[in-house]
Design a protein around this motif. Sequence first.
Motif, PDB file in Angstrom:
ATOM      1  N   ASN A 117      -0.949  -0.797  -4.600  1.00 48.32           N
ATOM      2  CA  ASN A 117      -2.005  -0.068  -4.532  1.00 48.32           C
ATOM      3  C   ASN A 117      -1.576   1.340  -4.254  1.00 48.32           C
ATOM      4  N   VAL A 118      -1.596   2.516  -5.280  1.00 45.02           N
ATOM      5  CA  VAL A 118      -1.352   3.700  -4.971  1.00 45.02           C
ATOM      6  C   VAL A 118      -2.552   4.587  -4.591  1.00 45.02           C
ATOM      7  N   GLN A 119      -2.431   5.247  -3.455  1.00 49.99           N
ATOM      8  CA  GLN A 119      -3.656   6.241  -3.121  1.00 49.99           C
ATOM      9  C   GLN A 119      -2.834   7.642  -2.993  1.00 49.99           C
ATOM     10  N   ALA A 120      -3.287   8.720  -3.735  1.00 48.05           N
ATOM     11  CA  ALA A 120      -2.713  10.010  -3.722  1.00 48.05           C
ATOM     12  C   ALA A 120      -3.857  10.933  -3.095  1.00 48.05           C
ATOM     13  N   GLY A 180       0.775  -1.211  -0.008  1.00 51.83           N
ATOM     14  CA  GLY A 180      -0.031  -0.167   0.010  1.00 51.83           C
ATOM     15  C   GLY A 180       0.761   1.339  -0.073  1.00 51.83           C
ATOM     16  N   PHE A 181       0.789   2.178  -0.860  1.00 52.85           N
ATOM     17  CA  PHE A 181       1.606   3.219  -1.198  1.00 52.85           C
ATOM     18  C   PHE A 181       0.556   4.648  -0.835  1.00 52.85           C
ATOM     19  N   SER A 182       0.573   5.189   0.350  1.00 53.66           N
ATOM     20  CA  SER A 182      -0.216   6.327   0.556  1.00 53.66           C
ATOM     21  C   SER A 182       0.439   7.728   0.387  1.00 53.66           C
ATOM     22  N   MET A 183       0.322   8.345  -0.983  1.00 51.17           N
ATOM     23  CA  MET A 183       0.790   9.681  -1.168  1.00 51.17           C
ATOM     24  C   MET A 183       0.276  10.784  -0.591  1.00 51.17           C
ATOM     25  N   ASP A 184       0.891  11.823  -0.288  1.00 48.92           N
ATOM     26  CA  ASP A 184       0.333  13.153  -0.130  1.00 48.92           C
ATOM     27  C   ASP A 184      -0.273  13.712  -1.323  1.00 48.92           C
ATOM     28  N   THR A 185       0.338  13.944  -2.333  1.00 46.97           N
ATOM     29  CA  THR A 185      -0.102  14.450  -3.478  1.00 46.97           C
ATOM     30  C   THR A 185       1.073  13.890  -4.922  1.00 46.97           C
ATOM     31  N   LEU A 186       0.123  14.166  -5.952  1.00 53.70           N
ATOM     32  CA  LEU A 186       0.759  13.932  -7.419  1.00 53.70           C
ATOM     33  C   LEU A 186       1.072  15.141  -8.068  1.00 53.70           C
ATOM     34  N   VAL A 187       0.794  16.295  -7.477  1.00 57.38           N
ATOM     35  CA  VAL A 187       0.641  17.622  -8.310  1.00 57.38           C
ATOM     36  C   VAL A 187       2.044  17.743  -8.750  1.00 57.38           C
ATOM     37  N   GLU A 188       3.231  17.765  -8.095  1.00 58.15           N
ATOM     38  CA  GLU A 188       4.494  18.102  -8.426  1.00 58.15           C
ATOM     39  C   GLU A 188       5.121  16.874  -9.343  1.00 58.15           C
ATOM     40  N   ASP A 189       5.957  17.526 -10.520  1.00 55.70           N
ATOM     41  CA  ASP A 189       6.526  16.474 -11.179  1.00 55.70           C
ATOM     42  C   ASP A 189       7.378  15.686 -10.322  1.00 55.70           C
TER      43      ASP A 189
END
Length: 356
Positions: free
Chosen positions: A83-86, A53-62
């Motif tokens: 399983n990615v969740q941003a 499980g990969f919980s990410m803050d954001t994907l806004v920045e490159d």
Amino acid sequence: MAKWAFRCRSLAVLTVLALVAAACGHNDNNDRIAEQDKNAPLGSDYGEGIVVGFSMDTLVEDRWLKDRDLFVAAVERMGAEVNVQAAGGDEEKQVFHAENLISLGVDILVVVPNNAEVMTEVVEKAHAAGIKVLSYDRLIKDADVDLYISFDNEKIGRMQAEAIKEQVPKGNIVYIGGSEMDNNSHLLRKGSFSVLQPLIDNGDLNIIEDRFTDEWLPAKAQETMQRVLENAGSRVDGVISANDGIAGGIIDALMTKDLQGKVAVTGQDADLMAIRRIIQGTQTMTVYKPIGLLAETAAELAIKLARGEAVTTDKYVNNGKGEIPSVLLDPIFVDQSNIDTTVIADGFHKREDVYN
């Protein structure tokens, strides 16, 4: 599940990964790293049956898009699923996502926290479910995190301050940091002020603004810089900016006073737009963090934890709860002199994109 292309890295980066892996209990060498697809135990069946499980803050920045792609590619190459969740910068949404991943029964939870303190309860819930937690790039505070992997953020702060010190041995300096809720922001500031404080004490440098930036938002940084310029006029000689997104907002503010390129500005992450600004002369430097190395190492260690194998490190970082086992990678200073031999040579950016 979608596959993302796995980037090749320079020999220097591969060598560092070999050293990190050795520190974490692997006996592999550079040949193993260069030909990972051919070797056990980190081959295509090493992570078979494991869901990360990969919980990410954001994907806004490159930068974070690259992290996701490289991490997913590395995990899938070892035979595991991701399983990615941003959360789009929303701390409440990230808590919901992380708890959902726990309820789905992932074998390991990897977290890039939006708010270092809010995720504490998530770690407790993961452990109650028998799931270990790896804190990726940003440290979760006040929790028994199983492993923390990042770059040496105090060193990054020192690099930024040294760059400003060289450009502005005397004058007025602004410090605009990242989110106050992000532990990295405090480490960056600590590193910078370890360099700046002697110059402040002897009167060579004057700090006219020292402020964090909500959610790392460039627009907020631009507002801060705009206010500083209105108050201080053109009497600003250098700005330590925590990352490249914030640097972009700062430079936009400087442009309103025709000060772009006349005020030294630092950055971090080696974003494409930042590299272009360095070439143009409006940004002084950035700090390149070989995130292929970060993602690859994190993927290996996450699967190792999920398999119940021991991970040993020689570094520990205090997160308020205790000393967290940590892997801290070395960042790289980038300015006009070494763009070709760093971010381009490593394939982080394409030459045609940089010099377009």
